[in-house]
Enzyme design. Structure first.
Site, PDB file in Angstrom:
ATOM      1  NE  ARG A  10      -8.655 -12.128   2.737  1.00 17.14           N
ATOM      2  CZ  ARG A  10      -9.231 -11.346   1.820  1.00 17.14           C
ATOM      3  NH1 ARG A  10      -8.554 -10.948   0.764  1.00 17.14           N
ATOM      4  NH2 ARG A  10     -10.492 -10.969   1.960  1.00 17.14           N
ATOM      5  CG  HIS A  42      -1.844  -1.121   1.370  1.00 17.76           C
ATOM      6  ND1 HIS A  42      -1.702  -2.101   2.327  1.00 17.76           N
ATOM      7  CD2 HIS A  42      -2.947  -1.459   0.652  1.00 17.76           C
ATOM      8  CE1 HIS A  42      -2.696  -2.973   2.217  1.00 17.76           C
ATOM      9  NE2 HIS A  42      -3.455  -2.616   1.204  1.00 17.76           N
ATOM     10  CD  GLN A  50      -9.164  -4.714  -6.804  1.00 15.32           C
ATOM     11  OE1 GLN A  50      -9.824  -5.287  -5.949  1.00 15.32           O
ATOM     12  NE2 GLN A  50      -8.126  -3.975  -6.491  1.00 15.32           N
TER      13      GLN A  50
END
Ligand code: AMP
Length: 285
Positions: free
Chosen positions: A192, A38, A158
Site C-alpha cells: 500500500r 515478501h 494477523q
C-alpha cells in the site's frame, strides 16, 4: 506397534513417515504486488524447505465494502520475476472462484472465525477482515498441505489470529514469523505504500518514528503502557496530517491490552496517511 493419544503425537508420527520420503514444503501466502518484505519471506522459506510455493491472491473476503479491493495493486508479471529470482518453485495464483467456488461473495456459507481476537486491533476498525484472512489462509493450508507457512511480523495481529486458528483446528501447518523489512529511512515496506504521494511518503514515517521512540523508551527501562502510548501519541501530534486509528500495547498471543510491557508484548500502531491505512509494530524482547 505404538499407541498414540494426542493429535501432536499422531502428527509427529505422520510427519516422520512423510519426511522419510518427502522433504518439507513451505508456503508463503501473499496478495501480490511483491516487495523486499515478501522476498525476505521467500528466502527464509527457501532456507527451511526443499519445496517452496508462494500464493498470490487478492482475497475479497478480507476487504470491507468501502476498502481498496478493486484498486489493490496488481503486478503479476513483476511478481513472477521476483518470486523466481528468490527461488520459489511454484506460484499459486487462483481465480476467486477457485477458492470460493460457485458463490457470489455475498453468499459464502463457510468461514473460519477466530472469535474475540478477530475484533481487536485491525479487526476493530475493519469488521470481518480477520474472518476473511483466517478463511483464506485455512483454505491455502489445506490445499497446499504445506509443512511450514511463512508470515511477516509486519501483520502482527494477523499472526496471533492464525496461530490461534492453527492451534484450535489442530492444523498441520506450522507458522513461522519473519522480521519486518523496512526502507532505509525506517518505513515498513507495504504494497500500500504505492498509494502514497511524495508528501504522504514523508508523513508516513510518523509510524516508524513512533515505533522507534517506544523501542528507545523500553530500552531505557520504561514499562508503563500509559506512558509508552502517550509518548507515541506525542510523535503523532507533531504530524497532524496523519490520523491515528489505534495505538496499543497488547499481549501478542491474546491481543488483550496490558498495563505493563513485558517480553512478548506487542506495541502496534495503525494510522491513515491521506486515504491510505498503514500499520507498524514492535515486539518487546
Ligand atoms: P500481503 O501481501 O500484504 O498480504 O503480505 C503477505 C505477507 O508478507 C504477510 O505475511 C505479511 O506480513 C508479509 N509482509 C508484508 N510486508 C512485510 C514487510 N515489510 N516485512 C516482512 N514481511 C512483510
Amino acid at each position: 506397534m505404538q499407541t498414540l493419544h494426542t493429535v501432536a503425537e499422531l502428527r509427529q508420527w505422520s510427519r516422520a513417515c512423510r519426511r522419510a520420503t518427502q522433504p518439507p514444503i513451505g508456503l508463503v501466502p501473499t496478495m501480490g504486488a511483491l516487495h523486499a518484505g515478501h522476498a525476505s519471506l521467500i528466502r527464509v522459506a527457501r532456507a527451511r524447505c526443499r519445496h517452496v510455493a508462494i500464493s498470490i491472491f487478492v482475497n475479497p473476503t478480507q476487504f470491507g465494502p468501502n476498502e481498496d479491493y478493486a484498486c489493490y495493486p496488481r503486478s503479476f508479471e513483476a511478481d513472477c520475476a521476483l518470486a523466481g529470482r528468490e527461488g520459489a518453485d511454484v506460484i499459486f495464483a487462483p481465480a476467486v472462484e477457485e477458492l470460493y467456488p460457485a458463490e457470489p461473495s455475498s453468499e459464502i456459507a463457510t468461514f473460519v472465525e477466530v472469535a474475540g481476537l478477530s475484533d481487536r486491533l485491525d479487526g476493530a476498525s475493519r469488521p470481518g477482515h480477520f474472518r476473511g484472512v483466517a478463511t483464506v489462509v485455512a483454505k491455502l493450508f489445506i490445499a497446499s498441505e504445506a509443512d511450514l507457512a511463512f508470515f511477516g511480523q509486519k501483520d502482527a495481529a494477523q499472526v496471533s489470529i492464525l496461530r490461534r486458528m492453527v492451534t484450535d483446528l489442530r492444523l498441520a501447518t506450522e507458522i513461522v514469523v519473519c522480521p519486518i523489512v523496512r526502507d532505509s529511512d525506517g518505513l515498513a515496506l507495504s504494497s500500500r505504500n504505492a498509494y502514497l504521494t511524495p508528501a504522504e511518503r514523508i508523513q508516513a514515517l510518523t509510524l516508524s518514528h513512533a515505533v522507534r521512540h517506544v523501542e528507545e523508551l523500553v530500552a531505557q527501562g520504561e514499562r508503563r503502557s500509559s506512558v509508552l502510548i502517550d509518548a507515541a501519541r506525542e510523535v503523532f501530534a507533531a504530524e497532524p496530517a496523519v490520523c491515528i486509528d489505534y495505538i496499543e500495547l497488547v499481549d501478542w498471543a491474546t491481543l488483550e491490552a496490558v498495563e505493563t510491557a513485558a517480553p512478548g508484548t506487542l506495541f502496534a500502531v495503525a494510522a491513515y496517511v491521506g486515504a491510505t491505512r498503514l500499520i507498524d509494530n514492535t515486539i518487546v524482547r
